[in-house]
Motif scaffolding. Structure first.
Motif, short mmCIF file in Angstrom:
data_model
loop_
_atom_site.label_atom_id
_atom_site.label_comp_id
_atom_site.label_asym_id
_atom_site.label_seq_id
_atom_site.Cartn_x
_atom_site.Cartn_y
_atom_site.Cartn_z
N MET A 10 35.11 -9.15 47.98
CA MET A 10 36.49 -9.24 48.44
C MET A 10 36.63 -10.27 49.56
O MET A 10 37.61 -11.01 49.63
CB MET A 10 36.94 -7.87 48.95
CG MET A 10 38.41 -7.90 49.37
SD MET A 10 39.04 -6.25 49.59
CE MET A 10 40.47 -6.59 50.55
N VAL A 38 39.13 -13.43 49.76
CA VAL A 38 40.04 -13.77 50.87
C VAL A 38 39.77 -15.18 51.35
O VAL A 38 40.70 -15.98 51.55
CB VAL A 38 39.88 -12.76 52.02
CG1 VAL A 38 40.65 -13.22 53.25
CG2 VAL A 38 40.33 -11.38 51.58
N LEU A 60 46.93 -17.17 51.94
CA LEU A 60 47.14 -15.89 52.64
C LEU A 60 47.86 -16.13 53.95
O LEU A 60 48.85 -15.44 54.28
CB LEU A 60 45.80 -15.20 52.88
CG LEU A 60 45.88 -13.86 53.62
CD1 LEU A 60 46.62 -12.82 52.79
CD2 LEU A 60 44.49 -13.34 53.97
N ASN A 77 41.90 -6.82 44.33
CA ASN A 77 41.79 -7.71 45.48
C ASN A 77 43.15 -8.20 45.96
O ASN A 77 43.46 -8.17 47.15
CB ASN A 77 40.91 -8.92 45.14
CG ASN A 77 39.44 -8.55 45.24
OD1 ASN A 77 39.10 -7.55 45.88
ND2 ASN A 77 38.60 -9.33 44.60
N TYR A 78 43.95 -8.67 44.98
CA TYR A 78 45.29 -9.16 45.34
C TYR A 78 46.09 -8.08 46.04
O TYR A 78 46.63 -8.27 47.14
CB TYR A 78 46.05 -9.60 44.07
CG TYR A 78 45.86 -11.07 43.73
CD1 TYR A 78 46.30 -12.05 44.61
CD2 TYR A 78 45.28 -11.45 42.52
CE1 TYR A 78 46.13 -13.40 44.29
CE2 TYR A 78 45.12 -12.79 42.19
CZ TYR A 78 45.55 -13.77 43.08
OH TYR A 78 45.40 -15.08 42.76
N THR A 103 44.43 -6.79 49.51
CA THR A 103 44.50 -7.76 50.60
C THR A 103 45.91 -7.84 51.17
O THR A 103 46.13 -7.80 52.39
CB THR A 103 44.08 -9.16 50.10
OG1 THR A 103 42.87 -9.04 49.39
CG2 THR A 103 43.91 -10.11 51.28
N ALA A 133 47.06 -6.74 54.89
CA ALA A 133 47.67 -7.77 55.74
C ALA A 133 49.02 -7.30 56.26
O ALA A 133 49.34 -7.46 57.45
CB ALA A 133 47.82 -9.07 54.97
#
Lengths: 401, 213
Positions: free
Chosen positions: B1, B5, B12, B179-180, B183, B187
């Motif tokens: 992961m 990122v 991001l 993951n998408y 994350t 965030a």
């Protein structure tokens, strides 16, 4: 900032009047077309430089009458003039900036400091910064609060009495000729109220404003008022006269009931402490060596000493046995209530205060809380006896004729 | 992961910036609207039930549904996001602003009037500063909520981190789906906490010491 002697508020002598005359001419206020008006055709002249007390039962229209002076309420008909000028010819905000307004509890803005509260109206009038700062200092001093200590405090950091003092200072801020007060001392305890009343009187003796004050307390009216306006329902004038005249010759049954019985007792409220023969008491200044103080006290055959601060304001009243240190100490508990009254306080206040004093006497203070002397119980009763004697004599003389 | 990122760090960062920027601007707009409406409501008491109704019912409308209703009117892209986020952001602020302004005692208002302050001065120098702590509390709630609403608003192709969440959902089972989504979600939470911290600091500086707890 300066901590030296305050500058006098006005350059003119104490006899000069800075107030303005207020005249009510046929003033009526109705809230609805039907029903009787709240204020019905009130005509009245309030002389410049005097304190006029509006009293009456609740709902008699006294507050409505007061608020019509600064146009918080506009009359339905009739005119009110201040210094000959019709209030309705002026912009209400401009008018209100020129009329002091003090309401119960001071109504200070809690998010502003003491200085910011006092500076509000001068700020609205666009005084320059320096002038405002000086004015705030001067006013805090006038109402007996040390500017250095209290300037930057917030209202919640003050006692009720102190808040009310700041409220009075704020009302005086722009030096208005007319000050309106709505139950100004209603929210404080009796002892504080009495002190605030005394202070208002001594401030007034300096400034000679025209003060219109609404109260429901007839004793307060008798004490403070140069003249008292007693109102009945619909703001009908029951009597408008000096306190002496109202006590000795009530105009009708309503006034008699309202003033209440015990007018002999009430006349104690007409005699000021300044008429009492004051006793010289031994005084000491904070920080002074104890030795000479004790000598002075013994020479005067007194067992206690009045302690003054650097500006001759009394801060403590101590037994000489308590003076054991090298120098005279400042009081430990500065918030403690010292048994002191203003020289303009009434005999009634003096007797009240004496009842709780440990020394059968009260400290009397003069201008700006400075020490004047001590009024003893004997001196006060002697004055009352003399007064009664004189009254009896006058009565007998009248009977003989 | 971590690799995921790092590979997409610039994207991001850009999306995070957009997300925060959207929320901050919408909350600011919402504050102005809400305080103005609250002032109206507190001066005209008859409107108060209406405001309370809107602010409580409004919060029960699913944001996705509201977004769907908006699409025919404002199309897709940034505009529907701004409209939806501002709408939801205004509700808690409105509620608190009404409470805050009502809490200013009538005595003080009369005092202000008696000293010659006009309604605008009274609002700026008395009502707003006194109601501010309560309004700011509403603003904090509103900001937190808006961070989440802004993510959903990305469904209509709005800006911000929401896009990644929908990308993840669209390819469930795919290589980077989790993951998408994860994350972006983390965030959003981190950014929301940072914003809240900023607002607390703002409170420190803007609430008068005379009324702070």
């Amino acid at each position: 900032m300066t901590t030296t002697e305050p500058t006098p508020t006005t350059d003119a002598g104490p006899e000069s009047v800075s107030g303005a005359e207020i005249v009510f001419d046929q003033v009526t206020k109705s809230y609805s077309a039907q029903g009787k008006p709240a204020v019905d055709s009130l005509s009245l002249t309030i002389p410049a430089g005097q304190i006029v007390m509006f009293v009456g039962p609740s709902g008699c229209g006294k507050t409505t009458s007061l608020k019509m002076i600064n146009r918080l309420i506009d009359p339905t008909s009739g005119t009110i003039t201040i210094g000959g000028k019709d209030v309705r010819s002026q912009d209400p905000d401009d008018l209100r900036r020129q009329v002091g307004y003090v309401i119960q509890g001071g109504s200070l803005f809690p998010h502003m400091t003491v200085a910011q509260n006092i500076a509000l109206v001068p700020g609205l009038l666009r005084w320059d910064k320096k002038r405002i700062t000086d004015r705030v200092e001067e006013l805090l001093d006038l109402v007996g609060l040390d500017p250095v200590r209290y300037r930057d405090r917030f209202p919640r950091e003050l006692s009720g009495g102190q808040q009310q003092r700041v409220g009075v200072a704020r009302g005086l801020a722009a030096d208005p000729p007319v000050i309106l007060m709505d139950e100004p001392f209603g929210a404080v305890d009796p002892i504080t109220r009495q002190r605030l009343q005394d202070e208002l009187m001594s401030i007034q003796s300096e400034l000679k404003k025209t003060i219109v004050c609404v109260t429901h307390d007839i004793d307060e009216a008798i004490k403070l008022g140069d003249r008292i306006l007693i109102l009945q329902e619909h703001a009908q004038i029951a009597q408008y006269d000096t306190p002496e005249a109202i006590l000795s010759a009530p105009a009708n049954e309503f006034v008699e009931d309202f003033v209440g019985s015990g007018s002999a007792l009430k006349s104690l409220s007409l005699t000021r402490v300044e008429e009492v023969e004051l006793t010289e008491w031994t005084t000491a200044t904070v920080g002074e060596p104890v030795g000479p103080v004790l000598e002075r006290a013994r020479a005067a055959r007194q067992k206690s000493v009045v302690v003054l601060d650097q500006r001759r304001r009394p801060v403590d009243w101590v037994n000489i046995r308590a003076l054991t240190g090298e120098t005279v100490p400042a009081p430990v508990d500065e918030a403690r209530d010292l048994h002191q009254i203003d020289h303009r306080a009434t005999l009634n206040d003096a007797l009240d205060t004496m009842l709780v004093s440990a020394y059968a006497g009260v400290i009397v203070t003069g201008r700006r809380d400075q020490y004047v002397g001590v009024a003893t119980f004997e001196a006060v009763t002697a004055l009352i006896t003399a007064r009664n004697e004189a009254a009896r004599q006058a009565q007998e003389d009248a009977d003989e004729q | 992961m971590l690799e995921f990122v790092l590979d997409r760090a610039p994207d991001l960062a850009y999306r995070s910036f957009q997300h925060v920027s959207l929320v901050v601007q919408c909350v600011l707009l919402a504050t102005v609207i809400a305080v103005a409406v609250a002032l109206l409501v507190t001066t005209v008491p008859r409107l108060k039930p209406v405001a309370n109704f809107v602010s409580s019912v409004g919060l029960t409308v699913p944001s996705l549904a509201l977004l769907g209703l908006m699409l025919p009117v404002v199309g897709i892209g940034t505009l529907p996001s701004v409209a939806v986020v501002t709408f939801y952001a205004a509700l808690p602020i409105l509620r608190n602003a009404v409470v805050g302004l009502e809490g200013v005692s009538g005595n003080l208002l009369e005092s202000a009037r008696g000293m010659g302050m006009n309604p605008l001065l009274t609002f700026l120098r008395v009502q707003l500063p006194l109601a501010w702590p309560v309004i700011l509390a509403g603003l904090r709630v509103s900001t937190q909520m808006s961070m989440g609403v802004a993510a959903i608003a990305a469904y209509a192709l709005g800006p911000g981190l929401g896009g990644w969440i929908f990308t993840g959902l669209a390819q469930i089972g795919g290589q980077n789906a989790v993951n998408y989504a994860l994350t972006a979600t983390i965030a959003i939470v981190v950014l929301a906490l940072l914003l809240d911290l900023l607002l607390r600091v703002l409170g420190r500086f803007t609430i008068s010491r005379g009324i702070s707890a």
